[in-house]
Design a protein around this motif. Sequence first.
Motif, PDB file in Angstrom:
ATOM      1  N   SER A  33      -3.168 -24.206-106.635  1.00 20.90           N
ATOM      2  CA  SER A  33      -4.088 -23.542-107.579  1.00 20.90           C
ATOM      3  C   SER A  33      -3.474 -23.491-108.979  1.00 20.90           C
ATOM      4  CB  SER A  33      -4.410 -22.131-107.091  1.00 20.90           C
ATOM      5  OG  SER A  33      -5.073 -22.177-105.844  1.00 20.90           O
ATOM      6  N   LEU A  34      -2.199 -23.213-109.072  1.00 23.68           N
ATOM      7  CA  LEU A  34      -1.534 -23.160-110.377  1.00 23.68           C
ATOM      8  C   LEU A  34      -1.490 -24.535-111.024  1.00 23.68           C
ATOM      9  CD1 LEU A  34       1.434 -20.735-109.509  1.00 23.68           C
ATOM     10  CD2 LEU A  34      -0.486 -20.263-111.050  1.00 23.68           C
ATOM     11  N   LEU A  35      -1.286 -25.573-110.219  1.00 24.98           N
ATOM     12  CA  LEU A  35      -1.253 -26.925-110.775  1.00 24.98           C
ATOM     13  C   LEU A  35      -2.628 -27.358-111.259  1.00 24.98           C
ATOM     14  CD1 LEU A  35       1.121 -28.688-108.192  1.00 24.98           C
ATOM     15  CD2 LEU A  35       1.651 -27.950-110.534  1.00 24.98           C
ATOM     16  N   ARG A  36      -3.629 -26.910-110.571  1.00 25.08           N
ATOM     17  CA  ARG A  36      -5.009 -27.311-110.928  1.00 25.08           C
ATOM     18  C   ARG A  36      -5.497 -26.578-112.183  1.00 25.08           C
ATOM     19  NH1 ARG A  36     -10.237 -26.743-106.937  1.00 25.08           N
ATOM     20  NH2 ARG A  36     -11.794 -27.623-108.409  1.00 25.08           N
ATOM     21  N   ASN A  37      -5.327 -25.262-112.189  1.00 20.07           N
ATOM     22  CA  ASN A  37      -5.733 -24.450-113.329  1.00 20.07           C
ATOM     23  C   ASN A  37      -4.834 -23.225-113.353  1.00 20.07           C
ATOM     24  OD1 ASN A  37      -6.986 -22.677-115.172  1.00 20.07           O
ATOM     25  ND2 ASN A  37      -9.032 -23.452-114.686  1.00 20.07           N
ATOM     26  N   TRP A  38      -3.960 -23.203-114.316  1.00 25.82           N
ATOM     27  CA  TRP A  38      -2.932 -22.161-114.238  1.00 25.82           C
ATOM     28  C   TRP A  38      -3.490 -20.779-114.461  1.00 25.82           C
ATOM     29  CZ3 TRP A  38      -1.767 -18.905-118.293  1.00 25.82           C
ATOM     30  CH2 TRP A  38      -2.256 -19.249-119.546  1.00 25.82           C
ATOM     31  N   LYS A  39      -4.601 -20.682-115.232  1.00 31.91           N
ATOM     32  CA  LYS A  39      -5.161 -19.356-115.452  1.00 31.91           C
ATOM     33  C   LYS A  39      -5.781 -18.806-114.172  1.00 31.91           C
ATOM     34  CE  LYS A  39      -6.129 -19.992-120.410  1.00 31.91           C
ATOM     35  NZ  LYS A  39      -7.189 -19.991-121.451  1.00 31.91           N
ATOM     36  N   SER A  40      -6.685 -19.583-113.611  1.00 33.27           N
ATOM     37  CA  SER A  40      -7.293 -19.096-112.356  1.00 33.27           C
ATOM     38  C   SER A  40      -6.286 -19.104-111.213  1.00 33.27           C
ATOM     39  CB  SER A  40      -8.499 -19.965-111.998  1.00 33.27           C
ATOM     40  OG  SER A  40      -8.099 -21.312-111.761  1.00 33.27           O
ATOM     41  N   GLY A  41      -5.257 -20.002-111.312  1.00 30.70           N
ATOM     42  CA  GLY A  41      -4.227 -20.055-110.253  1.00 30.70           C
ATOM     43  C   GLY A  41      -3.466 -18.752-110.131  1.00 30.70           C
ATOM     44  N   ILE A  42      -3.243 -18.092-111.292  1.00 32.34           N
ATOM     45  CA  ILE A  42      -2.530 -16.803-111.244  1.00 32.34           C
ATOM     46  C   ILE A  42      -3.362 -15.787-110.480  1.00 32.34           C
ATOM     47  CG2 ILE A  42      -1.711 -14.891-112.658  1.00 32.34           C
ATOM     48  CD1 ILE A  42      -0.952 -16.928-114.798  1.00 32.34           C
ATOM     49  N   ALA A  43      -4.635 -15.766-110.746  1.00 36.77           N
ATOM     50  CA  ALA A  43      -5.513 -14.814-110.055  1.00 36.77           C
ATOM     51  C   ALA A  43      -5.549 -15.103-108.563  1.00 36.77           C
ATOM     52  CB  ALA A  43      -6.910 -14.867-110.669  1.00 36.77           C
ATOM     53  N   ARG A  44      -5.633 -16.399-108.224  1.00 37.01           N
ATOM     54  CA  ARG A  44      -5.667 -16.749-106.794  1.00 37.01           C
ATOM     55  C   ARG A  44      -4.322 -16.404-106.126  1.00 37.01           C
ATOM     56  NH1 ARG A  44      -9.983 -19.827-105.353  1.00 37.01           N
ATOM     57  NH2 ARG A  44     -11.243 -20.656-107.080  1.00 37.01           N
ATOM     58  N   ALA A  45      -3.203 -16.590-106.818  1.00 37.10           N
ATOM     59  CA  ALA A  45      -1.897 -16.244-106.248  1.00 37.10           C
ATOM     60  C   ALA A  45      -1.807 -14.748-105.986  1.00 37.10           C
ATOM     61  CB  ALA A  45      -0.779 -16.680-107.193  1.00 37.10           C
ATOM     62  N   VAL A  46      -2.386 -13.935-106.909  1.00 31.94           N
ATOM     63  CA  VAL A  46      -2.394 -12.486-106.688  1.00 31.94           C
ATOM     64  C   VAL A  46      -3.220 -12.150-105.455  1.00 31.94           C
ATOM     65  CG1 VAL A  46      -3.168 -10.288-107.648  1.00 31.94           C
ATOM     66  CG2 VAL A  46      -1.999 -11.923-109.109  1.00 31.94           C
ATOM     67  N   ALA A  47      -4.355 -12.824-105.280  1.00 31.97           N
ATOM     68  CA  ALA A  47      -5.192 -12.569-104.108  1.00 31.97           C
ATOM     69  C   ALA A  47      -4.463 -12.945-102.819  1.00 31.97           C
ATOM     70  CB  ALA A  47      -6.494 -13.357-104.222  1.00 31.97           C
ATOM     71  N   ILE A  48      -3.770 -14.086-102.845  1.00 33.74           N
ATOM     72  CA  ILE A  48      -3.018 -14.508-101.646  1.00 33.74           C
ATOM     73  C   ILE A  48      -1.914 -13.511-101.328  1.00 33.74           C
ATOM     74  CG2 ILE A  48      -1.446 -16.285-100.769  1.00 33.74           C
ATOM     75  CD1 ILE A  48      -3.133 -18.338-102.331  1.00 33.74           C
ATOM     76  N   ALA A  49      -1.191 -13.036-102.360  1.00 29.64           N
ATOM     77  CA  ALA A  49      -0.119 -12.062-102.149  1.00 29.64           C
ATOM     78  C   ALA A  49      -0.656 -10.778-101.566  1.00 29.64           C
ATOM     79  CB  ALA A  49       0.607 -11.799-103.459  1.00 29.64           C
ATOM     80  N   ALA A  50      -1.815 -10.322-102.053  1.00 29.47           N
ATOM     81  CA  ALA A  50      -2.395  -9.100-101.514  1.00 29.47           C
ATOM     82  C   ALA A  50      -2.829  -9.293-100.070  1.00 29.47           C
ATOM     83  CB  ALA A  50      -3.591  -8.677-102.384  1.00 29.47           C
ATOM     84  N   LEU A  51      -3.361 -10.490 -99.770  1.00 30.39           N
ATOM     85  CA  LEU A  51      -3.760 -10.765 -98.375  1.00 30.39           C
ATOM     86  C   LEU A  51      -2.548 -10.767 -97.441  1.00 30.39           C
ATOM     87  CD1 LEU A  51      -5.899 -11.585 -96.289  1.00 30.39           C
ATOM     88  CD2 LEU A  51      -5.520 -13.974 -96.974  1.00 30.39           C
ATOM     89  N   LEU A  52      -1.487 -11.392 -97.883  1.00 31.46           N
ATOM     90  CA  LEU A  52      -0.273 -11.406 -97.058  1.00 31.46           C
ATOM     91  C   LEU A  52       0.297 -10.004 -96.899  1.00 31.46           C
ATOM     92  CD1 LEU A  52       1.525 -14.606 -98.417  1.00 31.46           C
ATOM     93  CD2 LEU A  52       0.348 -14.318 -96.230  1.00 31.46           C
ATOM     94  N   ALA A  53       0.229  -9.162 -97.946  1.00 36.15           N
ATOM     95  CA  ALA A  53       0.699  -7.781 -97.842  1.00 36.15           C
ATOM     96  C   ALA A  53      -0.152  -7.007 -96.847  1.00 36.15           C
ATOM     97  CB  ALA A  53       0.661  -7.114 -99.213  1.00 36.15           C
ATOM     98  N   LEU A  54      -1.468  -7.271 -96.848  1.00 41.90           N
ATOM     99  CA  LEU A  54      -2.340  -6.604 -95.886  1.00 41.90           C
ATOM    100  C   LEU A  54      -1.967  -6.989 -94.460  1.00 41.90           C
ATOM    101  CD1 LEU A  54      -4.869  -4.900 -95.252  1.00 41.90           C
ATOM    102  CD2 LEU A  54      -6.235  -6.996 -95.513  1.00 41.90           C
ATOM    103  N   ILE A  55      -1.687  -8.294 -94.257  1.00 39.73           N
ATOM    104  CA  ILE A  55      -1.316  -8.747 -92.909  1.00 39.73           C
ATOM    105  C   ILE A  55       0.061  -8.214 -92.510  1.00 39.73           C
ATOM    106  CG2 ILE A  55      -0.800 -10.797 -91.535  1.00 39.73           C
ATOM    107  CD1 ILE A  55      -2.847 -12.311 -93.227  1.00 39.73           C
ATOM    108  N   ALA A  56       1.033  -8.194 -93.451  1.00 44.84           N
ATOM    109  CA  ALA A  56       2.400  -7.766 -93.135  1.00 44.84           C
ATOM    110  C   ALA A  56       2.475  -6.272 -92.880  1.00 44.84           C
ATOM    111  CB  ALA A  56       3.338  -8.153 -94.272  1.00 44.84           C
ATOM    112  N   GLY A  57       1.631  -5.483 -93.450  1.00 45.26           N
ATOM    113  CA  GLY A  57       1.628  -4.041 -93.191  1.00 45.26           C
ATOM    114  C   GLY A  57       2.874  -3.336 -93.665  1.00 45.26           C
ATOM    115  N   PRO A  58       3.243  -3.343 -94.954  1.00 42.42           N
ATOM    116  CA  PRO A  58       4.446  -2.654 -95.436  1.00 42.42           C
ATOM    117  C   PRO A  58       4.325  -1.134 -95.248  1.00 42.42           C
ATOM    118  CG  PRO A  58       3.103  -3.407 -97.280  1.00 42.42           C
ATOM    119  CD  PRO A  58       2.474  -3.994 -96.058  1.00 42.42           C
ATOM    120  N   MET A  59       5.454  -0.544 -94.778  1.00 44.02           N
ATOM    121  CA  MET A  59       5.506   0.891 -94.497  1.00 44.02           C
ATOM    122  C   MET A  59       6.704   1.506 -95.230  1.00 44.02           C
ATOM    123  SD  MET A  59       3.012   1.112 -92.147  1.00 44.02           S
ATOM    124  CE  MET A  59       3.284   2.593 -91.157  1.00 44.02           C
ATOM    125  N   ILE A  60       6.546   2.733 -95.695  1.00 41.05           N
ATOM    126  CA  ILE A  60       7.646   3.496 -96.287  1.00 41.05           C
ATOM    127  C   ILE A  60       8.224   4.385 -95.191  1.00 41.05           C
ATOM    128  CG2 ILE A  60       8.298   5.216 -98.000  1.00 41.05           C
ATOM    129  CD1 ILE A  60       6.045   4.203 -99.749  1.00 41.05           C
TER     130      ILE A  60
END
Length: 700
Positions: A33-60
């Motif tokens: 996504s970053l290689l294709r369009n770096w502006k929208s790629g940043i937004a998509r990378a944030v979405a992927i990171a949030a999805l992975l955080a949801l799956i990983a289930g971080p706990m304090i």
Amino acid sequence: MTSLPFNIVLDPMLPQWALILAVIAGAAFAILSLLRNWKSGIARAVAIAALLALIAGPMIREAETTPLNDIALILVDESASQSLDGRNRVSEDAAVKLADRIEALGGVETETIRYGGEEETLSVNAVRQAVADTPRQRLGAVFLITDGQAADASDAADGLDTDAPVHILTTGATNESDRKITLVNAPRYGIVRQPVRVTFRIDDLGRDGEALTDARAPMVTLRMDGEEILREAVPVGAEAGFDVPLTRPGQTIIELEVAERSGELTTRNNIAVLPITAVRDRLRVLLISGEPHPGERVWRNLLKSDPAVDLVHFTILRPIDKNDGTPVDELALIPFPQDELFIDKLDEFDLLIFDRYAYRGVLSSFHFDNIARFVDNGGAVLIASGPEYNGSLSLANRRNLSFILPALPAGSAVEEAYRPEVTELGQRHPVTANLPDADIWGRWLRVMPVTQRRGETLMSGPRGAPLLILDRIGEGRVGLFLSDHVWLWARGFDGGGPHAELLRRIAHWLMKEPELEEEALSLREENGDLIVERRSIEEDAPAVALTNPDGETSEVDLRETTPGRFTARITQPPRGLYRAASGELFAIGVIGVEAAPEFQNVISTGSLLGPLAEETGGGVYAVRDGNNASPPDLKRVRGETAPRSGASWAGIAERRAERVETVKDAPLAPALFWLFIIALALLAAWGLEGGRFTRKAQQS
């Protein structure tokens, strides 16, 4: 759960392998996504990171902990050497005072461990075991209260698996001294008639093993088998020695005792005991046969089958001066060496056997004189007789020899069948006791009647006639076998009998083998008990004088357990060396180790265990103050580089260990938060890719 730094842990919705694949796939998609369009790629990378955080289930994770006290170990040496000079009282006083001072510091728990041994002290092993059983993160210090003597002191330099200081507290007095005797060269075996060299050294020792030279040469007493042989002054610190004559097979017990030094700690190491077992290099037997008969081969086969026997065998059939025209090829090729055998080399033999030998002029009166002298000086003669024992040619009619014979002929041979029997005395004598299958022995067919003068009749023939007589003459022994029919047992006639065992025992008794002595005394250990055993052919055995390791002597009564054997059992006796005496008999026995290291070196010292303290930063302290203890002051120390001991103080490391009481986990963010981030990031990517945000900006 998988732990992460800063008390953040993960509770993923997927297995670990699936989560790893998701991260790899998400990272790849974000890079494209970053290689294709770096502006929208940043937004998509944030979405992927949030999805992975949801799956990983971080706990304090939050944990509640409680501080733990440090532990100080107090090891008290209770070995046998600690009982000397009131050291045990000093040790107890030191342990109590240490525990009180540690409690006064606060934040430190004490654990007292006692160890020791009657035979040896294993201080290093005790410390290692105590350290291994204590939590490493709580161990603050180890205090070892001991006299410093340890059998495993050589292991002290190997160090310990701990960073806590080890402090050595010695309990000996500053002015203590001790005298000991040490065997330098102590052979346990020797050859009969060949002396062995024994060397020893006397040492006077002071504080920390310092050699003392303030005493005159002490008297040393030498005893052999309980009998005092020599008393002589020996210089301290110098090696001395003597030769031990081994005149007989079996055990010779050597005792060396040095005079007591004034004020010394103990006299248990003033005595050295060395049992030397004498064995014959080879048993040399001279067999002289007369008239050929079937039993001649029995004697020869028996003696030749024993690898420890050197046999010299001659058969004499005729006088050396007889001239009757016998063809030369039927005569001996060499003359019989009677002078060489019976004058020059007779003393080299252990046993002389005459097997159906009759006087034929070969041996002179001088030879018989020498045979009698040979017996009186410790040699052995066995006469296995047949019909030739009666008559003018009998050995019993040789005046120079007859006086050593236990019985003289009383008529011609008695030819009748009978079963040999063991006499009542023979049932107690080790030569004939417990011979196998006594109830089914085969019959013999001949016996020589005699008039018995001396000796012990162990076997009898018809109507109780003597069959086997053993006797002692001076230092030597004589055996008389009054039948030549032992070969019937060897051939299995009428069932046979134990001919080999019987003849072996007779020959070995004549040669003074210790296991066949009819009068013997022994001490042995059995399951921790001391067994006193007296072997005797008498009906009763006198009490035995038993000397304990501490030098006290008591009378021990024996009871007969089997014919000829009297025993007593002393249950759970103190460990150490025991001496027993009964008449002329003497024996030693050991409960535990013969020369216990515990009392070989008893001077208190800190040098042996010093490496243990040096390796861990601890100190070595002499804590004795009269009959009390004065342990060092205590300090809490922090940090690995801080000093842990001083001249008058000992340190306890501060560990600050904690115990976790409760653990609480809370989500780093709710699931809706991650979904909101995903939606917002995807919306931003959609807007950037469609140029919607750009057109709005242009319109405005």
